[in-house]
Design a protein around this motif. Structure first.
Motif, PDB file in Angstrom:
ATOM      1  N   GLU A   1      29.275 127.889  87.020  1.00  0.00           N
ATOM      2  CA  GLU A   1      29.333 127.235  85.721  1.00  0.00           C
ATOM      3  C   GLU A   1      28.675 125.853  85.706  1.00  0.00           C
ATOM      4  O   GLU A   1      28.527 125.249  84.634  1.00  0.00           O
ATOM      5  N   GLN A   2      28.285 125.365  86.854  1.00  0.00           N
ATOM      6  CA  GLN A   2      27.597 124.075  86.893  1.00  0.00           C
ATOM      7  C   GLN A   2      26.214 124.137  86.274  1.00  0.00           C
ATOM      8  O   GLN A   2      25.663 123.117  85.883  1.00  0.00           O
ATOM      9  N   PHE A   3      25.654 125.345  86.207  1.00  0.00           N
ATOM     10  CA  PHE A   3      24.248 125.477  85.842  1.00  0.00           C
ATOM     11  C   PHE A   3      24.064 126.139  84.474  1.00  0.00           C
ATOM     12  O   PHE A   3      24.776 127.098  84.144  1.00  0.00           O
ATOM     13  N   PRO A   4      23.094 125.680  83.692  1.00  0.00           N
ATOM     14  CA  PRO A   4      22.828 126.270  82.382  1.00  0.00           C
ATOM     15  C   PRO A   4      21.914 127.493  82.450  1.00  0.00           C
ATOM     16  O   PRO A   4      21.243 127.823  81.475  1.00  0.00           O
ATOM     17  N   TRP A   5      21.859 128.145  83.590  1.00  0.00           N
ATOM     18  CA  TRP A   5      21.051 129.351  83.760  1.00  0.00           C
ATOM     19  C   TRP A   5      21.837 130.348  84.607  1.00  0.00           C
ATOM     20  O   TRP A   5      22.805 130.000  85.269  1.00  0.00           O
ATOM     21  N   ALA A   6      21.418 131.585  84.563  1.00  0.00           N
ATOM     22  CA  ALA A   6      22.088 132.629  85.341  1.00  0.00           C
ATOM     23  C   ALA A   6      21.772 132.454  86.824  1.00  0.00           C
ATOM     24  O   ALA A   6      20.717 131.907  87.188  1.00  0.00           O
ATOM     25  N   PRO A   7      22.673 132.893  87.709  1.00  0.00           N
ATOM     26  CA  PRO A   7      22.423 132.785  89.153  1.00  0.00           C
ATOM     27  C   PRO A   7      21.080 133.387  89.543  1.00  0.00           C
ATOM     28  O   PRO A   7      20.730 134.488  89.136  1.00  0.00           O
ATOM     29  N   GLY A   8      20.327 132.624  90.311  1.00  0.00           N
ATOM     30  CA  GLY A   8      19.037 133.106  90.786  1.00  0.00           C
ATOM     31  C   GLY A   8      17.876 132.834  89.858  1.00  0.00           C
ATOM     32  O   GLY A   8      16.740 133.189  90.174  1.00  0.00           O
ATOM     33  N   LEU A   9      18.132 132.193  88.707  1.00  0.00           N
ATOM     34  CA  LEU A   9      17.066 131.975  87.722  1.00  0.00           C
ATOM     35  C   LEU A   9      16.805 130.494  87.470  1.00  0.00           C
ATOM     36  O   LEU A   9      16.420 130.101  86.372  1.00  0.00           O
ATOM     37  N   ALA A  10      17.000 129.673  88.465  1.00  0.00           N
ATOM     38  CA  ALA A  10      16.738 128.241  88.314  1.00  0.00           C
ATOM     39  C   ALA A  10      15.258 127.996  88.014  1.00  0.00           C
ATOM     40  O   ALA A  10      14.388 128.645  88.601  1.00  0.00           O
ATOM     41  N   PRO A  11      14.946 127.070  87.107  1.00  0.00           N
ATOM     42  CA  PRO A  11      13.551 126.803  86.736  1.00  0.00           C
ATOM     43  C   PRO A  11      12.840 125.843  87.678  1.00  0.00           C
ATOM     44  O   PRO A  11      11.793 125.289  87.319  1.00  0.00           O
ATOM     45  N   MET A  12      13.396 125.612  88.850  1.00  0.00           N
ATOM     46  CA  MET A  12      12.815 124.685  89.813  1.00  0.00           C
ATOM     47  C   MET A  12      13.280 125.077  91.210  1.00  0.00           C
ATOM     48  O   MET A  12      14.226 125.862  91.350  1.00  0.00           O
ATOM     49  N   PRO A  13      12.654 124.534  92.249  1.00  0.00           N
ATOM     50  CA  PRO A  13      13.120 124.819  93.611  1.00  0.00           C
ATOM     51  C   PRO A  13      14.534 124.287  93.819  1.00  0.00           C
ATOM     52  O   PRO A  13      14.905 123.240  93.281  1.00  0.00           O
ATOM     53  N   ILE A  14      15.325 125.022  94.609  1.00  0.00           N
ATOM     54  CA  ILE A  14      16.684 124.605  94.944  1.00  0.00           C
ATOM     55  C   ILE A  14      16.807 124.432  96.453  1.00  0.00           C
ATOM     56  O   ILE A  14      16.382 125.301  97.217  1.00  0.00           O
ATOM     57  N   ILE A  15      17.376 123.304  96.846  1.00  0.00           N
ATOM     58  CA  ILE A  15      17.698 123.065  98.247  1.00  0.00           C
ATOM     59  C   ILE A  15      19.211 123.010  98.359  1.00  0.00           C
ATOM     60  O   ILE A  15      19.870 122.224  97.667  1.00  0.00           O
ATOM     61  N   ALA A  16      19.781 123.861  99.197  1.00  0.00           N
ATOM     62  CA  ALA A  16      21.229 123.916  99.366  1.00  0.00           C
ATOM     63  C   ALA A  16      21.659 122.967 100.471  1.00  0.00           C
ATOM     64  O   ALA A  16      21.072 122.947 101.554  1.00  0.00           O
ATOM     65  N   LEU A  17      22.686 122.174 100.190  1.00  0.00           N
ATOM     66  CA  LEU A  17      23.261 121.259 101.176  1.00  0.00           C
ATOM     67  C   LEU A  17      24.474 121.945 101.767  1.00  0.00           C
ATOM     68  O   LEU A  17      25.503 122.100 101.109  1.00  0.00           O
ATOM     69  N   ILE A  18      24.353 122.391 103.004  1.00  0.00           N
ATOM     70  CA  ILE A  18      25.350 123.269 103.602  1.00  0.00           C
ATOM     71  C   ILE A  18      26.141 122.563 104.700  1.00  0.00           C
ATOM     72  O   ILE A  18      25.579 122.033 105.655  1.00  0.00           O
TER      73      ILE A  18
ATOM     74  N   ALA B   1      18.767 129.850  96.460  1.00  0.00           N
ATOM     75  CA  ALA B   1      18.330 128.654  97.183  1.00  0.00           C
ATOM     76  C   ALA B   1      17.040 128.934  97.946  1.00  0.00           C
ATOM     77  O   ALA B   1      16.925 129.946  98.636  1.00  0.00           O
ATOM     78  N   ASP B   2      16.081 128.036  97.822  1.00  0.00           N
ATOM     79  CA  ASP B   2      14.772 128.224  98.443  1.00  0.00           C
ATOM     80  C   ASP B   2      14.685 127.600  99.829  1.00  0.00           C
ATOM     81  O   ASP B   2      13.784 127.917 100.607  1.00  0.00           O
ATOM     82  N   ALA B   3      15.591 126.680 100.127  1.00  0.00           N
ATOM     83  CA  ALA B   3      15.631 126.033 101.435  1.00  0.00           C
ATOM     84  C   ALA B   3      17.021 125.444 101.619  1.00  0.00           C
ATOM     85  O   ALA B   3      17.840 125.474 100.697  1.00  0.00           O
TER      86      ALA B   3
ATOM     87  N   ALA C   1      10.928 124.759 100.241  1.00  0.00           N
ATOM     88  CA  ALA C   1      11.490 125.114  98.938  1.00  0.00           C
ATOM     89  C   ALA C   1      10.408 125.242  97.871  1.00  0.00           C
ATOM     90  O   ALA C   1      10.425 126.181  97.064  1.00  0.00           O
ATOM     91  N   SER C   2       9.466 124.314  97.847  1.00  0.00           N
ATOM     92  CA  SER C   2       8.428 124.358  96.817  1.00  0.00           C
ATOM     93  C   SER C   2       7.540 125.584  96.977  1.00  0.00           C
ATOM     94  O   SER C   2       7.175 126.237  95.985  1.00  0.00           O
ATOM     95  N   GLN C   3       7.206 125.935  98.217  1.00  0.00           N
ATOM     96  CA  GLN C   3       6.375 127.118  98.447  1.00  0.00           C
ATOM     97  C   GLN C   3       7.143 128.401  98.142  1.00  0.00           C
ATOM     98  O   GLN C   3       6.601 129.340  97.549  1.00  0.00           O
ATOM     99  N   ALA C   4       8.411 128.445  98.534  1.00  0.00           N
ATOM    100  CA  ALA C   4       9.228 129.631  98.252  1.00  0.00           C
ATOM    101  C   ALA C   4       9.397 129.816  96.751  1.00  0.00           C
ATOM    102  O   ALA C   4       9.366 130.944  96.238  1.00  0.00           O
ATOM    103  N   PHE C   5       9.563 128.716  96.026  1.00  0.00           N
ATOM    104  CA  PHE C   5       9.715 128.791  94.573  1.00  0.00           C
ATOM    105  C   PHE C   5       8.438 129.321  93.927  1.00  0.00           C
ATOM    106  O   PHE C   5       8.496 130.145  93.003  1.00  0.00           O
ATOM    107  N   LEU C   6       7.297 128.863  94.390  1.00  0.00           N
ATOM    108  CA  LEU C   6       6.031 129.351  93.848  1.00  0.00           C
ATOM    109  C   LEU C   6       5.871 130.848  94.089  1.00  0.00           C
ATOM    110  O   LEU C   6       5.434 131.597  93.204  1.00  0.00           O
ATOM    111  N   ARG C   7       6.232 131.302  95.283  1.00  0.00           N
ATOM    112  CA  ARG C   7       6.145 132.732  95.588  1.00  0.00           C
ATOM    113  C   ARG C   7       7.108 133.525  94.701  1.00  0.00           C
ATOM    114  O   ARG C   7       6.750 134.573  94.174  1.00  0.00           O
ATOM    115  N   ARG C   8       8.324 133.009  94.579  1.00  0.00           N
ATOM    116  CA  ARG C   8       9.334 133.708  93.780  1.00  0.00           C
ATOM    117  C   ARG C   8       8.908 133.792  92.315  1.00  0.00           C
ATOM    118  O   ARG C   8       9.049 134.835  91.670  1.00  0.00           O
TER     119      ARG C   8
END
Length: 205
Positions: free
Chosen positions: A69-86, A102-104, A122-129
């Motif tokens: 619910e934090q995001f205004p888009w459906a899971p997996g459909l972010a309009p930008m690269p995502i980096i997860a802090l794990i 998450a792209d990285a 992340a930026s390259q993975a997002f472009l491919r995706r």
């Protein structure tokens, strides 16, 4: 075709949003961003207090406490690269992170390095995706158009008691007469075909 690195990636001028509660990990990320020319903002628990999301080039999310619910888009459909802090390797948290697309990733605790490499990945993975999603959308559209043409051809075969070649020839003539593409002419024929298997179209069809 997958994008490739033609030059050394430069993120100067990018704007990053760190969706994470106030923490020393955020401070470390802010410092790393500043060193590579990125302006960073922090928000928690939602994006409501951030500036327009379209102003950001990358999103860093808390994989340990994040939720859909934090995001205004459906899971997996972010309009930008995502980096997860794990920080946690709990299976549920890892699964959630993967579901968000998450792209990285960056492992906590965040130190004085690592962000640049994560941004490159992340930026390259997002472009491919993104390219793959566009290709899939195009293929689905092409398939749908072929299915409509096949349906219209079958309707004309039934209406005129002819074979597929002759029916397709009729479809082409209809498209030319109406100055429309074959796909649009086919869609019109299908739309005019009622539940009883009769056509409501005229003009010699």
């Amino acid at each position: 075709m997958s994008p490739t690195l033609a030059h050394t990636p430069n993120f100067v001028g990018w704007r990053a949003l760190i969706l994470h509660r106030q923490h020393q990990n955020v401070d470390a990320l802010m410092a790393q961003c500043a060193r590579i020319g990125i302006t960073a903002d922090q928000a928690w628990p939602t994006l409501e207090n951030a500036v327009a999301i379209s102003d950001y080039r990358v999103l860093l999310i808390d994989a340990d406490m994040g939720y859909d619910e934090q995001f205004p888009w459906a899971p997996g459909l972010a309009p930008m690269p995502i980096i997860a802090l794990i920080g946690s390797e709990a299976p549920g948290r890892i699964a959630w992170t993967i579901g968000q697309g998450a792209d990285a990733q960056l492992l906590k605790p965040i130190g004085s390095a690592g962000l640049y490499s994560a941004l490159v990945v992340a930026s390259q993975a997002f472009l491919r995706r993104t390219a793959q999603m566009q290709e899939i959308t195009l293929l689905k559209d092409q398939l749908a158009k072929r299915q409509v043409v096949a349906q219209a051809t079958a309707i004309l075969m039934l209406k005129h008691s002819c074979d597929a070649e002759a029916a397709y020839g009729r479809l082409r003539k209809i498209a030319m007469a109406e100055r429309r593409s074959i796909e649009k002419a086919a869609a019109g024929i299908v739309a005019g075909f009622d539940a009883d298997g009769r056509t409501n179209v005229t003009n010699g069809r």
